[in-house]
Design a protein around this motif. Sequence first.
Motif, PDB file in Angstrom:
ATOM      1  N   HIS A   1     -13.750  -2.416 -41.615  1.00  0.00           N
ATOM      2  CA  HIS A   1     -13.633  -3.388 -40.622  1.00  0.00           C
ATOM      3  C   HIS A   1     -12.761  -4.366 -41.335  1.00  0.00           C
ATOM      4  CE1 HIS A   1     -16.580  -2.932 -37.522  1.00  0.00           C
ATOM      5  NE2 HIS A   1     -17.573  -2.890 -38.456  1.00  0.00           N
TER       6      HIS A   1
ATOM      7  N   CYS B   1     -14.356  -8.952 -36.769  1.00  0.00           N
ATOM      8  CA  CYS B   1     -13.584  -7.645 -37.257  1.00  0.00           C
ATOM      9  C   CYS B   1     -12.233  -7.880 -36.172  1.00  0.00           C
ATOM     10  CB  CYS B   1     -13.953  -6.673 -37.115  1.00  0.00           C
ATOM     11  SG  CYS B   1     -12.981  -5.282 -37.387  1.00  0.00           S
TER      12      CYS B   1
ATOM     13  N   HIS C   1     -12.258   3.271 -38.867  1.00  0.00           N
ATOM     14  CA  HIS C   1     -11.721   2.163 -39.633  1.00  0.00           C
ATOM     15  C   HIS C   1     -12.789   1.325 -40.420  1.00  0.00           C
ATOM     16  CE1 HIS C   1     -13.173  -0.513 -36.470  1.00  0.00           C
ATOM     17  NE2 HIS C   1     -13.125  -1.667 -37.223  1.00  0.00           N
TER      18      HIS C   1
ATOM     19  N   LEU D   1     -10.063  -5.586 -35.803  1.00  0.00           N
ATOM     20  CA  LEU D   1      -9.680  -4.583 -35.184  1.00  0.00           C
ATOM     21  C   LEU D   1     -10.599  -3.953 -34.016  1.00  0.00           C
ATOM     22  CD1 LEU D   1      -9.109  -2.351 -38.467  1.00  0.00           C
ATOM     23  CD2 LEU D   1      -7.639  -3.413 -36.988  1.00  0.00           C
ATOM     24  N   CYS D   2     -11.840  -4.139 -34.216  1.00  0.00           N
ATOM     25  CA  CYS D   2     -12.769  -3.828 -33.123  1.00  0.00           C
ATOM     26  C   CYS D   2     -13.594  -5.034 -32.402  1.00  0.00           C
ATOM     27  CB  CYS D   2     -13.724  -2.802 -33.694  1.00  0.00           C
ATOM     28  SG  CYS D   2     -15.043  -3.721 -34.829  1.00  0.00           S
TER      29      CYS D   2
HETATM   30 ZN    ZN Z   1     -14.154  -3.295 -37.209  1.00  0.00          ZN
END
Ligand code: ZN
Length: 288
Positions: free
Chosen positions: A88, A111, A86, A113-114
């Motif tokens: 970020h 981020c 992905h 997502l992570c």
């Molecule tokens: Zn990320």
Amino acid sequence: MKKFLSILLAILLVLAFVGCDNASNQEEVTPTPNATPTATPTAQNGTVDVTHSLATGTLAPTVIPTAAPTAPTPTPAGNGSNASEHQHSWGEWTMETKAFVNKPGADKRVCSLCKQTETRPRSANATYNSFYDFGYQYALSNDGALTTFGVFGYACSALGQYSYKPTPVATVVNELKKYFVFDSQFEAKLIEDMKKYNYNAQTDEITLEANAESGDFILKGFKHLGGNKYETYYKFSGFDIFEDLDLLYKIEVEFNRDKGQPNKMLSCTLIQSLPSDMTACQEGERME
Ligand SMILES: [Zn+2]
């Protein structure tokens, strides 16, 4: 016999070819050491990481994301594959630590997502965080002098921890000694002043009530005198019961806020103009 020789030759040729192939493989691999640890798939991951990290600006191009000092502590594999899957999705920058005039603070973003984090140095509001004290406007008289009644006014306005609850007079006075320098004579007069307002003689307690604001009191800049001594410059625009006021103050302070302690006012005088060599506050600074 001929047949055997030709088979042997064929085997030798195959071996030679394989050997050559290995050699050429090694030649291909050695110049790109970052691709070696995880063989073929990393070539792809590696490329993605480079653009990814260049975009975010925190990572060196050849380093995989796990090497970033600001990364939380995800498992290397997990973080690596996340980063390759992905772009970020960074949240807003938020303040992590305040900036002071002698040391930058930090901003952080995450981020979504992570959960990888990224930080950057912060300088916003450094002068206000270091020096601004709105309570000074109550402590100082119109001729720049520190008065006992003014210091009592400072306690009412700036020592919110004691507001609207009975507090021993000695507790308030001891706290004020962290903010001002005064001798025993000044202290006796201060206590006398305090006892004229919301004072309970039986318990020797006082109830502080906040003052109303009477104008604009803003910090304009500072000069470093050496060590933790600074000169700070304030402008007061407002009014008292007699007249409109437009005053400039030079207030010398012992700077302690960077160590989590209050600044102490050492002296104050009225001035006619601001010094040209002061470090000016940034536009729109406030205290954080
Ligand atoms: Zn990320």
